[in-house]
Design a protein around this motif. Structure first.
Motif, PDB file in Angstrom:
ATOM      1  N   SER A 253      -5.200  -0.081  -3.956  1.00 39.00           N
ATOM      2  CA  SER A 253      -5.202  -1.533  -4.140  1.00 39.00           C
ATOM      3  C   SER A 253      -5.414  -1.892  -5.609  1.00 39.00           C
ATOM      4  N   ASP A 342      -0.067  -5.472   0.206  1.00 37.85           N
ATOM      5  CA  ASP A 342      -1.161  -4.511   0.390  1.00 37.85           C
ATOM      6  C   ASP A 342      -1.558  -4.508   1.859  1.00 37.85           C
ATOM      7  N   ASP A 344      -4.251  -3.998   3.076  1.00 34.60           N
ATOM      8  CA  ASP A 344      -5.573  -4.613   3.262  1.00 34.60           C
ATOM      9  C   ASP A 344      -5.477  -6.086   3.644  1.00 34.60           C
TER      10      ASP A 344
HETATM   11 MG    MG Z   1      -7.006  -0.831  -0.483  1.00 36.53          MG
END
Ligand code: MG
Ligand code: ADP
Length: 559
Positions: A253, A342, A344
């Motif tokens: 990330s 991402d 996430d």
């Molecule tokens: Mg990450």
């Protein structure tokens, strides 16, 4: 300019506070220097008055090469406003927007094509018992302003090297970004770059022995020639579909965020000075609850249980997956050619649907078509590249052109190994042939109304929210917004779209944004936005303007 500000303030000493208004105008402050009272405070508790301190080219005295191009003028202004902010630090009477790690065109300081320097800031005009304190006001507007000019806005021999470094760093960064398309790259991360930040709330570089400088894998290493730094090597992220994999906590990330921020130039010492992404790069994420207005989502969402038409889809309360699908289509509509995602912050059900789930839930019962099935076509048929962080599912190995593995903050090119792994079939079937493209919409300018109680109201609440007339636009999920003043800039740009007639109900949003871009390019963009309202602002990109338009709950469009 008028002379005699000091005498005028002496005369007004003790007068009712409201008479500060009579000072609005430009005053002589010395050879080549003026102070302009742009707006006086209405009362001592209102937002501060606005002042512009200007030095002509001769009075500022910088070498012409430091302000020879628009990029250099932005950089020089970025340097000067930071010096001025240091100069007034701790003085509560002055409010100056210095900016953070990014060097943007800002209202707080501009350098003209004639080498002149203008600093715009807030001044709390002193008013004990609602009376004008003429002596204190003069100290702020006269000697105080002169001190800021002398210590921060004029060329000084002992600072020459620092100014030059700042200007050259920004110029190199802009040149690097401009170089990417012709090299077939979407991003570049220089060897030695420092990507991690101090914290989620502190954008300065992380410090300490644990910080691992970036080192490019040999397979992706490219060398670029920058105008000032010369040859610089680093990792080139190629066009197409790029996957960033690796274990949790290995820096995936952080790499993607550095690319996200790579659409901006950074101050010397930031660590990301030579990290660049193409200017048309947009970060996407899921954002449940957002509004969507007449977007064609059928490539990703179809056959909804309620039977809604997803080729012309609106909702006041999007789900995670529909919000992300809408944001993707809107970004492409606005002209994005590189998308960053991402895991996430993405909606899993929009990203993947593996073989087992395909076996269990028939396609007829699943409205969502995952991105894995259109990401190749996005590039092949529409020229839109994707950089994707995905550590948790292998389905993208089938569709990635390049796979970069982060291992203890070091990238490795594992494309060949990924091909071997992908050669073993999973039994997953593709659910779409191609991405059909986006439908261009024509916003109704009447729905972009910035008036509240008869006046234009455009304001930011940090990076979270834009106040636009009676509306509050939630920008928390628009992750490339830099700071509060830029949010104000977004609002002013929206108002400009309407006032200039760029949005006329016939032009598509993309066409109107083309006209806006032409107006906002270079430091002159600051003047265009200030003409709407004099406030701390930074010039936004078209993509963040589009994102705010799309999140305006009152938006109506024609198709
Ligand atoms: Mg990450
Ligand atoms: P991932 O997305 O792979 O789970 P992150 O990018 O969130 O990992 O990084 C995990 C942690 O490691 C973060 O606290 C981040 O600041 C830190 N980090 C990232 N890159 C580096 C680096 N090059 N050197 C030191 N720490 C780093």
């Amino acid at each position: 300019p008028r002379g005699g500000l000091e005498r005028e303030l002496e005369r007004l000493d003790g007068a009712p506070y409201g008479r500060y208004k009579g000072l609005v105008g430009t005053w002589e402050l010395g050879p080549g220097r003026t102070v302009r009272i742009v707006r006086a405070q209405a009362d001592p508790f209102a937002p501060p008055g606005r002042v512009a301190l200007r030095l002509d080219g001769e009075a500022a005295g910088f070498e012409p090469e430091l302000w020879a191009t628009p990029v250099r003028r932005r950089a020089l202004a970025g340097y000067l406003v930071r010096s001025a902010a240091r100069e007034v630090r701790g003085e509560r009477a002055y409010q100056l927007d210095a900016g953070g790690q990014e060097v943007l065109d800002r209202g707080s300081c501009t350098v003209g094509a004639d080498g002149s320097v203008t600093l715009r800031f807030g001044v709390s005009l002193p008013g004990p018992r609602r009376r004008i304190d003429g002596h204190q006001a003069w100290r702020l507007l006269g000697p105080g302003a002169a001190r800021i000019a002398d210590r921060a806005l004029v060329a000084r021999a002992h600072e020459a090297a620092l100014v030059r470094e700042f200007v050259e760093t920004v110029e190199d960064s802009a040149a690097l970004r401009a170089e990417l398309p012709q090299r077939g790259l979407v991003g570049f991360v220089a060897d030695g770059a420092l990507l991690p930040r101090r914290s989620g709330a502190d954008d300065r570089p992380a410090r300490g022995a644990g910080v691992v400088p970036f080192r490019s894998p040999q397979e992706l290493r490219v060398t670029v020639r920058l105008p000032n730094a010369g040859e610089v090597s680093g990792m080139g992220v190629p066009e197409g579909v790029t996957l960033i994999v690796g274990g949790g906590f290995h820096g995936k990330s952080t790499l993607l965020r550095a690319l996200e921020s790579g659409v901006w130039d950074h101050v010397p010492g930031d660590g990301r000075e030579r990290v660049a992404a193409r200017a048309d790069t947009v970060k996407l994420r899921a954002e449940d609850g957002r509004r969507v207005e007449r977007v064609d989502l059928h490539a990703f969402v179809d056959h909804l249980p309620g039977g809604a038409d997803t080729t012309d889809f609106s909702t006041d309360n999007a789900s995670g997956s529909t919000s992300q699908a809408a944001s993707l289509c809107e970004a492409v509509e606005a002209g994005a050619r590189v998308l960053l995602i991402d895991e996430d912050t993405a909606a899993t059900n929009l990203m993947i649907r593996d073989a087992r789930m395909q076996a269990l839930v028939a396609k007829e019962r699943e409205p969502l078509t995952p991105l894995v099935d259109s990401v190749r076509s996005l590039h092949r048929d529409h020229g839109v590249s994707t950089v994707l962080v995905m550590g948790g599912s292998g389905d993208y190995l089938d569709v990635a052109d390049r796979v970069i593995m982060m291992d203890a903050y070091r990238p490795a090119d594992v494309t060949a190994r990924a091909r071997e792994v992908a050669a073993v079939p999973t039994g997953r079937r593709a659910e779409a042939e191609s991405f059909p493209g986006v439908v261009h919409r024509r916003p109704d300018p009447a729905s972009l109304d910035a008036t509240a109680r008869g006046r234009t109201r455009i304001r930011s609440r940090g990076t979270d929210q834009l106040v636009f007339g009676e509306h509050e636009v939630d920008l928390r999920s628009v992750e490339q917004v830099v700071d509060g003043p830029q949010v104000t800039g977004i609002g002013l740009a929206m108002e400009l779209l309407v006032r200039r007639g760029h949005l006329d109900g016939r032009r598509t949003l993309a066409e109107a944004l083309d006209l806006l871009d032409a107006e906002l390019a270079g430091p002159e963009g600051v003047a265009a936005l200030l003409s709407v309202h004099d406030e701390d602002l930074a010039v936004p990109r078209r993509f963040e303007v589009a994102a705010a338009v799309n999140r305006l709950r009152a938006l109506r469009v024609f198709r």
